[in-house]
Design a protein around this motif. Structure first.
Motif, PDB file in Angstrom:
ATOM      1  N   ASP A  25       0.836  -1.197   0.000  1.00 43.49           N
ATOM      2  CA  ASP A  25       0.000   0.000   0.000  1.00 43.49           C
ATOM      3  C   ASP A  25       0.870   1.246   0.000  1.00 43.49           C
ATOM      4  N   LEU A  26       0.515   2.193  -0.895  1.00 42.58           N
ATOM      5  CA  LEU A  26       1.155   3.502  -0.912  1.00 42.58           C
ATOM      6  C   LEU A  26       0.098   4.514  -1.285  1.00 42.58           C
ATOM      7  N   SER A  27      -0.107   5.480  -0.394  1.00 42.29           N
ATOM      8  CA  SER A  27      -1.184   6.460  -0.575  1.00 42.29           C
ATOM      9  C   SER A  27      -2.499   5.708  -0.754  1.00 42.29           C
ATOM     10  N   ASP A  28      -3.179   5.918  -1.866  1.00 43.26           N
ATOM     11  CA  ASP A  28      -4.477   5.258  -2.056  1.00 43.26           C
ATOM     12  C   ASP A  28      -4.397   4.058  -2.993  1.00 43.26           C
ATOM     13  N   MET A  29      -3.194   3.563  -3.238  1.00 40.92           N
ATOM     14  CA  MET A  29      -3.016   2.430  -4.129  1.00 40.92           C
ATOM     15  C   MET A  29      -2.658   1.180  -3.338  1.00 40.92           C
ATOM     16  N   ARG A  30      -3.276   0.063  -3.722  1.00 36.23           N
ATOM     17  CA  ARG A  30      -2.916  -1.244  -3.162  1.00 36.23           C
ATOM     18  C   ARG A  30      -2.547  -2.160  -4.311  1.00 36.23           C
ATOM     19  N   TYR A  31      -1.374  -2.730  -4.215  1.00 31.67           N
ATOM     20  CA  TYR A  31      -0.908  -3.691  -5.205  1.00 31.67           C
ATOM     21  C   TYR A  31      -0.991  -5.095  -4.611  1.00 31.67           C
ATOM     22  N   TRP A  32      -1.269  -6.059  -5.498  1.00 32.13           N
ATOM     23  CA  TRP A  32      -1.458  -7.447  -5.066  1.00 32.13           C
ATOM     24  C   TRP A  32      -0.483  -8.371  -5.782  1.00 32.13           C
ATOM     25  N   GLY A  33      -0.043  -9.387  -5.055  1.00 35.37           N
ATOM     26  CA  GLY A  33       0.682 -10.463  -5.689  1.00 35.37           C
ATOM     27  C   GLY A  33      -0.287 -11.465  -6.295  1.00 35.37           C
ATOM     28  N   GLN A  34       0.261 -12.519  -6.886  1.00 33.08           N
ATOM     29  CA  GLN A  34      -0.576 -13.503  -7.565  1.00 33.08           C
ATOM     30  C   GLN A  34      -1.125 -14.550  -6.602  1.00 33.08           C
ATOM     31  N   GLY A  35      -0.574 -14.623  -5.407  1.00 34.28           N
ATOM     32  CA  GLY A  35      -1.058 -15.544  -4.385  1.00 34.28           C
ATOM     33  C   GLY A  35      -0.270 -16.841  -4.333  1.00 34.28           C
ATOM     34  N   THR A  36      -0.268 -17.439  -3.162  1.00 31.16           N
ATOM     35  CA  THR A  36       0.363 -18.737  -2.970  1.00 31.16           C
ATOM     36  C   THR A  36      -0.566 -19.602  -2.116  1.00 31.16           C
ATOM     37  N   GLN A  37      -0.730 -20.858  -2.526  1.00 30.41           N
ATOM     38  CA  GLN A  37      -1.681 -21.738  -1.859  1.00 30.41           C
ATOM     39  C   GLN A  37      -1.082 -22.332  -0.590  1.00 30.41           C
ATOM     40  N   VAL A  38      -1.847 -22.263   0.485  1.00 25.08           N
ATOM     41  CA  VAL A  38      -1.499 -22.933   1.739  1.00 25.08           C
ATOM     42  C   VAL A  38      -2.624 -23.916   2.056  1.00 25.08           C
ATOM     43  N   THR A  39      -2.261 -25.173   2.233  1.00 23.48           N
ATOM     44  CA  THR A  39      -3.235 -26.200   2.553  1.00 23.48           C
ATOM     45  C   THR A  39      -2.813 -26.891   3.845  1.00 23.48           C
ATOM     46  N   VAL A  40      -3.715 -26.905   4.815  1.00 24.59           N
ATOM     47  CA  VAL A  40      -3.435 -27.519   6.107  1.00 24.59           C
ATOM     48  C   VAL A  40      -4.343 -28.734   6.256  1.00 24.59           C
ATOM     49  N   SER A  41      -3.737 -29.903   6.364  1.00 29.94           N
ATOM     50  CA  SER A  41      -4.515 -31.133   6.494  1.00 29.94           C
ATOM     51  C   SER A  41      -4.749 -31.462   7.962  1.00 29.94           C
ATOM     52  N   SER A  42      -5.878 -32.095   8.214  1.00 38.89           N
ATOM     53  CA  SER A  42      -6.228 -32.437   9.610  1.00 38.89           C
ATOM     54  C   SER A  42      -5.707 -33.806   9.993  1.00 38.89           C
TER      55      SER A  42
END
Length: 115
Positions: free
Chosen positions: A98-115
C-alpha cells in the motif's frame, strides 16, 4: 508500478509451520505498508496482517499469537511466519503493498493444512 511475487506455500499437517515470502520490485520498498490477505474457497478475501516500514504491525484476531509478519527492507521482502496451523487456515495467501491510495497485489500462494 510494484511487482509482488509470493513463495513458500504448500501442504502441511495441522500444528505445523510454514513461512511465506513476498519479494517486491519496481519502487522504493521501504515506502510501502506491506501486508498479507487470504481467501479460502467460497469465502471473501480477508485481512491477515500488515507491517509498516518502521516495523509496526497489525494482526487479525484469528492469527494473533500464531502468525508473525516481518520485513527486510534491504532485501525488499516481507515474510509471514505461520505456526500452529489449523485446517481453517487453508487459503490462497496474497501479499499486498500500500502507498497512498493504491494497493498492489501479488498472484497468491496456496497454503493447505490437512487435519
Amino acid at each position: 508500478q510494484v511487482q509482488l511475487v509470493e513463495s513458500g506455500g504448500g501442504l502441511v499437517q495441522a500444528g505445523g509451520s510454514l513461512r511465506l515470502s513476498c519479494s517486491a520490485s519496481g519502487h522504493t520498498f521501504s515506502n510501502y505498508l506491506m501486508g498479507w490477505f487470504r481467501q479460502a474457497p467460497g469465502k471473501e478475501r480477508e485481512f491477515v496482517a500488515t507491517i509498516a516500514w518502521y516495523g509496526s504491525t497489525n494482526y487479525a484476531d484469528f492469527v494473533k499469537g500464531r502468525f508473525t509478519i516481518s520485513r527486510d527492507n534491504a532485501k525488499n521482502t516481507v515474510y509471514l511466519q505461520m505456526n500452529s496451523l489449523k485446517p481453517e487456515d487453508t487459503a490462497v495467501y496474497y501479499c499486498t503493498a500500500d502507498l497512498s491510495d493504491m494497493r498492489y497485489w501479488g498472484q497468491g500462494t496456496q497454503v493447505t493444512v490437512s487435519s
